[in-house]
Design a protein around this motif. Structure first.
Motif, PDB file in Angstrom:
ATOM      1  N   THR A  85       0.867  -1.172   0.000  1.00  0.00           N
ATOM      2  CA  THR A  85       0.000   0.000   0.000  1.00  0.00           C
ATOM      3  C   THR A  85       0.905   1.224   0.000  1.00  0.00           C
ATOM      4  OG1 THR A  85      -1.761  -1.130   1.224  1.00  0.00           O
ATOM      5  CG2 THR A  85      -1.792   1.284   1.235  1.00  0.00           C
ATOM      6  N   TYR A  86       0.712   2.104  -0.986  1.00  0.00           N
ATOM      7  CA  TYR A  86       1.503   3.328  -1.087  1.00  0.00           C
ATOM      8  C   TYR A  86       0.613   4.506  -0.733  1.00  0.00           C
ATOM      9  CZ  TYR A  86       3.698   7.386  -3.314  1.00  0.00           C
ATOM     10  OH  TYR A  86       4.205   8.637  -3.567  1.00  0.00           O
ATOM     11  N   VAL A  87       1.029   5.295   0.266  1.00  0.00           N
ATOM     12  CA  VAL A  87       0.242   6.436   0.729  1.00  0.00           C
ATOM     13  C   VAL A  87       0.964   7.723   0.351  1.00  0.00           C
ATOM     14  CG1 VAL A  87      -0.819   7.566   2.709  1.00  0.00           C
ATOM     15  CG2 VAL A  87      -0.646   5.060   2.650  1.00  0.00           C
ATOM     16  N   GLU A  88       0.272   8.569  -0.419  1.00  0.00           N
ATOM     17  CA  GLU A  88       0.859   9.832  -0.860  1.00  0.00           C
ATOM     18  C   GLU A  88       0.572  10.958   0.133  1.00  0.00           C
ATOM     19  OE1 GLU A  88       1.772  10.000  -5.457  1.00  0.00           O
ATOM     20  OE2 GLU A  88      -0.263  10.678  -5.007  1.00  0.00           O
ATOM     21  N   ASN A  89       1.273  12.068  -0.062  1.00  0.00           N
ATOM     22  CA  ASN A  89       1.096  13.230   0.809  1.00  0.00           C
ATOM     23  C   ASN A  89      -0.323  13.765   0.792  1.00  0.00           C
ATOM     24  OD1 ASN A  89       3.835  13.135   1.448  1.00  0.00           O
ATOM     25  ND2 ASN A  89       4.408  14.601  -0.144  1.00  0.00           N
ATOM     26  N   THR A  90      -1.010  13.609  -0.335  1.00  0.00           N
ATOM     27  CA  THR A  90      -2.366  14.154  -0.458  1.00  0.00           C
ATOM     28  C   THR A  90      -3.425  13.284   0.199  1.00  0.00           C
ATOM     29  OG1 THR A  90      -2.714  13.021  -2.568  1.00  0.00           O
ATOM     30  CG2 THR A  90      -1.774  15.259  -2.661  1.00  0.00           C
ATOM     31  N   ALA A  91      -3.051  12.127   0.686  1.00  0.00           N
ATOM     32  CA  ALA A  91      -4.033  11.179   1.225  1.00  0.00           C
ATOM     33  C   ALA A  91      -4.713  11.733   2.469  1.00  0.00           C
ATOM     34  CB  ALA A  91      -3.361   9.849   1.555  1.00  0.00           C
ATOM     35  N   ASP A  92      -5.982  11.421   2.608  1.00  0.00           N
ATOM     36  CA  ASP A  92      -6.710  11.699   3.838  1.00  0.00           C
ATOM     37  C   ASP A  92      -6.197  10.742   4.916  1.00  0.00           C
ATOM     38  OD1 ASP A  92      -9.271  12.769   5.285  1.00  0.00           O
ATOM     39  OD2 ASP A  92      -9.398  10.577   5.445  1.00  0.00           O
ATOM     40  N   CYS A 135      -1.932  -1.236  -3.908  1.00  0.00           N
ATOM     41  CA  CYS A 135      -2.872  -0.145  -3.617  1.00  0.00           C
ATOM     42  C   CYS A 135      -2.145   1.192  -3.532  1.00  0.00           C
ATOM     43  CB  CYS A 135      -3.597  -0.429  -2.309  1.00  0.00           C
ATOM     44  SG  CYS A 135      -4.500   0.977  -1.615  1.00  0.00           S
ATOM     45  N   ILE A 136      -2.812   2.251  -4.001  1.00  0.00           N
ATOM     46  CA  ILE A 136      -2.380   3.618  -3.770  1.00  0.00           C
ATOM     47  C   ILE A 136      -3.491   4.349  -3.031  1.00  0.00           C
ATOM     48  CG2 ILE A 136      -3.207   4.419  -6.034  1.00  0.00           C
ATOM     49  CD1 ILE A 136      -0.913   6.481  -6.006  1.00  0.00           C
ATOM     50  N   VAL A 137      -3.101   5.107  -1.999  1.00  0.00           N
ATOM     51  CA  VAL A 137      -4.044   5.964  -1.281  1.00  0.00           C
ATOM     52  C   VAL A 137      -3.646   7.397  -1.577  1.00  0.00           C
ATOM     53  CG1 VAL A 137      -5.075   6.552   0.943  1.00  0.00           C
ATOM     54  CG2 VAL A 137      -4.263   4.217   0.516  1.00  0.00           C
ATOM     55  N   THR A 138      -4.495   8.104  -2.289  1.00  0.00           N
ATOM     56  CA  THR A 138      -4.157   9.457  -2.740  1.00  0.00           C
ATOM     57  C   THR A 138      -5.411  10.194  -3.156  1.00  0.00           C
ATOM     58  OG1 THR A 138      -2.782  10.737  -4.292  1.00  0.00           O
ATOM     59  CG2 THR A 138      -3.774   8.717  -5.141  1.00  0.00           C
ATOM     60  N   GLU A 139      -5.334  11.521  -3.121  1.00  0.00           N
ATOM     61  CA  GLU A 139      -6.395  12.355  -3.672  1.00  0.00           C
ATOM     62  C   GLU A 139      -5.972  12.952  -5.007  1.00  0.00           C
ATOM     63  OE1 GLU A 139      -9.500  12.562  -2.296  1.00  0.00           O
ATOM     64  OE2 GLU A 139      -8.629  10.970  -1.064  1.00  0.00           O
ATOM     65  N   ASP A 140      -4.812  12.569  -5.489  1.00  0.00           N
ATOM     66  CA  ASP A 140      -4.293  13.050  -6.767  1.00  0.00           C
ATOM     67  C   ASP A 140      -4.755  12.098  -7.866  1.00  0.00           C
ATOM     68  OD1 ASP A 140      -2.679  13.541  -9.055  1.00  0.00           O
ATOM     69  OD2 ASP A 140      -1.100  14.408  -7.804  1.00  0.00           O
ATOM     70  N   ALA A 141      -5.743  12.532  -8.649  1.00  0.00           N
ATOM     71  CA  ALA A 141      -6.334  11.659  -9.666  1.00  0.00           C
ATOM     72  C   ALA A 141      -5.327  11.266 -10.737  1.00  0.00           C
ATOM     73  CB  ALA A 141      -7.544  12.336 -10.304  1.00  0.00           C
ATOM     74  N   ILE A 142      -4.419  12.158 -11.076  1.00  0.00           N
ATOM     75  CA  ILE A 142      -3.436  11.862 -12.120  1.00  0.00           C
ATOM     76  C   ILE A 142      -2.469  10.781 -11.643  1.00  0.00           C
ATOM     77  CG2 ILE A 142      -1.501  12.804 -13.444  1.00  0.00           C
ATOM     78  CD1 ILE A 142      -2.994  15.471 -13.521  1.00  0.00           C
ATOM     79  N   ASN A 143      -1.970  10.917 -10.424  1.00  0.00           N
ATOM     80  CA  ASN A 143      -1.063   9.891  -9.892  1.00  0.00           C
ATOM     81  C   ASN A 143      -1.781   8.564  -9.678  1.00  0.00           C
ATOM     82  OD1 ASN A 143       1.059  11.638  -9.935  1.00  0.00           O
ATOM     83  ND2 ASN A 143       1.314  11.779  -7.707  1.00  0.00           N
ATOM     84  N   TYR A 184      -5.488  -1.161  -6.828  1.00  0.00           N
ATOM     85  CA  TYR A 184      -6.517  -0.464  -6.063  1.00  0.00           C
ATOM     86  C   TYR A 184      -6.187   1.011  -5.901  1.00  0.00           C
ATOM     87  CZ  TYR A 184      -8.211  -5.066  -4.522  1.00  0.00           C
ATOM     88  OH  TYR A 184      -8.709  -6.350  -4.481  1.00  0.00           O
ATOM     89  N   HIS A 185      -7.214   1.822  -5.938  1.00  0.00           N
ATOM     90  CA  HIS A 185      -7.112   3.233  -5.556  1.00  0.00           C
ATOM     91  C   HIS A 185      -8.071   3.456  -4.395  1.00  0.00           C
ATOM     92  CE1 HIS A 185      -8.137   7.708  -6.581  1.00  0.00           C
ATOM     93  NE2 HIS A 185      -7.289   7.625  -5.580  1.00  0.00           N
ATOM     94  N   ASN A 186      -7.507   3.803  -3.252  1.00  0.00           N
ATOM     95  CA  ASN A 186      -8.292   4.112  -2.050  1.00  0.00           C
ATOM     96  C   ASN A 186      -9.193   2.956  -1.604  1.00  0.00           C
ATOM     97  OD1 ASN A 186      -7.092   6.617  -2.069  1.00  0.00           O
ATOM     98  ND2 ASN A 186      -8.894   7.741  -2.779  1.00  0.00           N
ATOM     99  N   ALA A 187      -8.652   1.743  -1.610  1.00  0.00           N
ATOM    100  CA  ALA A 187      -9.379   0.576  -1.101  1.00  0.00           C
ATOM    101  C   ALA A 187      -8.364  -0.487  -0.701  1.00  0.00           C
ATOM    102  CB  ALA A 187     -10.348   0.023  -2.145  1.00  0.00           C
ATOM    103  N   SER A 188      -8.724  -1.286   0.286  1.00  0.00           N
ATOM    104  CA  SER A 188      -7.826  -2.294   0.836  1.00  0.00           C
ATOM    105  C   SER A 188      -7.582  -3.434  -0.142  1.00  0.00           C
ATOM    106  CB  SER A 188      -8.438  -2.856   2.128  1.00  0.00           C
ATOM    107  OG  SER A 188      -7.742  -3.998   2.578  1.00  0.00           O
TER     108      SER A 188
END
Length: 415
Positions: free
Chosen positions: A229-236, A341-349, A363-367
């Protein structure tokens, strides 16, 4: 004649009968199997306790004992999964393509059973029922070879299921269990061309690689799960915490659980201290890179070998990365093409991650815990295929079929 050859031969003979059964006849047999699991649960649970006691005596880890354990509730879930599969469309006979040639030939491409499927797997007795149900529903005989850790459970389950099948149109011999737990029985299955049409391994990396590297029978590879699971800076933060905790701790003993958490540096410096306490409360051991150990004093160092390890336990690697490129590079190096999985609010990434990651499920924003036949609506799965030919991802009923061309003419000959 060896046990392997004897039982595979019986399964092959039964497959010719199974191949001509209707969907209703197969479903009736499967319903009898589901009912028998509950009616005979005391017998099955007693056998399962033998396996658990032996495992405890041998020092088996708690997470592996959890994979092995059956309870009345788990047996009910297994029986319910059988009934769910009964309710799914039968893929056998599906028309995939219809062609009419200029010379009048009518060509149809239809789904047909593969034939006889060999399944080699380890310590989860629920796999015994899942595999039997999916193979029989799709018109295939099945030869099962489980691990020695679950031998008593598997013997009891197969005995119960075969007794149920004896009251149905499905030949009991279409369901076979190899009880010889020695390495030789596996080696023999791998070379059983002409009796087995395909082998599907389910288990750890060493089991899978042994099958892939040594089988002469065709193999559908189901991969080990070194999932990230990769969590970006923009993640909630709340979302990232919930997803990563679920991916690791909801059931760490399964292949779709997370083994490595990648954090973009700003997110790590802002949130890792709090996030690490959440993992500590869940009794998850952390292993980390230098930055992680700077931020979390109780984290142990993570080695290159750790990043390549499928723990199936309450152990998690944590690594701080600079950006998406470094995360992609890490996953490409250590991932097993299972679930990422990626957790991010950046749609492009997010789109770039979903596009570039080479895995069966992204996955985007899901386990990652959702990579599962039941969760995908397949009822149950025969395994998670990480290869690219024939099938990929959770393998439900259609993945257990092949195709046949039916050609009808009116006397045409080729000039």
């Amino acid at each position: 004649m060896s046990e392997v050859i004897s039982k595979a031969s019986a399964a092959k003979q039964a497959a010719t009968v199974l191949n001509r059964l209707t969907a209703q006849e197969k479903n009736e047999g499967l319903l009898l199997m589901a009912d028998a699991l509950i009616a005979e649960q005391d017998r099955i649970l007693k056998a399962n306790e033998e396996d658990l006691a032996r495992g405890r005596d041998n020092g088996t880890s708690p997470s592996l004992l959890d994979r092995l354990r059956l309870t009345p509730a788990r047996l009910q879930d297994i029986a319910d999964a059988v009934k769910m599969i009964v309710g799914l469309p039968d893929p056998v006979g599906d028309l995939l393509e219809s062609i009419e040639r200029p010379n009048g030939l009518k060509i149809e491409k239809r789904r047909v059973p593969i034939g006889v499927i060999g399944i080699i797997y380890e310590a989860r007795p629920n796999v015994t029922v899942d595999a039997a149900t999916l193979c029989l529903k799709s018109g295939n005989s099945v030869v099962l070879r489980g691990g020695s850790a679950a031998l008593s459970s598997n013997r009891s389950i197969i005995s119960v299921l075969r007794e149920a099948l004896s009251r149905s149109a499905i030949p009991a011999d279409s369901l076979q269990l190899i009880e010889d737990s020695g390495r030789g029985s596996v080696d023999e299955m791998l070379k059983l061309n002409g009796l087995l049409d395909v082998i599907i391994p389910r288990g750890g990396a060493s089991l899978i690689q042994n099958v892939v590297q040594n089988a002469t029978v065709p193999v559908i590879e189901t991969g080990a799960g070194v999932c990230h699971t990769y969590v970006e800076n923009t993640a909630d933060y709340a979302m990232a915490e919930a997803i990563s905790l679920n991916a690791k701790a909801q059931r760490p003993s399964v292949c779709n659980s997370m083994e490595t958490l990648l954090l973009q540096e700003s997110f790590a410096r802002a949130h890792l201290a709090k996030l690490s306490e959440t993992f500590r409360e869940a009794k998850v051991e952390l292993k980390g890179c230098d930055i992680v150990r700077e931020l979390v004093a109780w984290a142990n160092p993570a080695t290159e070998q750790d990043f390549a390890t499928e723990y199936n336990d309450y152990i998690l690697n944590v690594k701080v990365v600079k950006d998406l490129d470094e995360a992609l590079s890490h996953i490409a190096r250590f991932g097993t093409k299972h679930s990422e999985c990626i957790v991010t609010e950046d749609a492009i990434n997010a789109e770039r991650f979903l596009q570039e990651i080479d895995a069966a499920a992204v996955y985007h924003n899901a386990s990652t815990r959702f990579t599962d036949g039941f969760e995908f609506g397949f009822g149950a799965e025969i395994g998670i295929s990480t290869q690219k030919l024939h099938a990929r991802g959770p393998m439900g009923l259609p993945a257990l079929t092949s195709t046949k061309y039916r050609v009808v003419g009116t006397g045409q000959i080729r000039s």
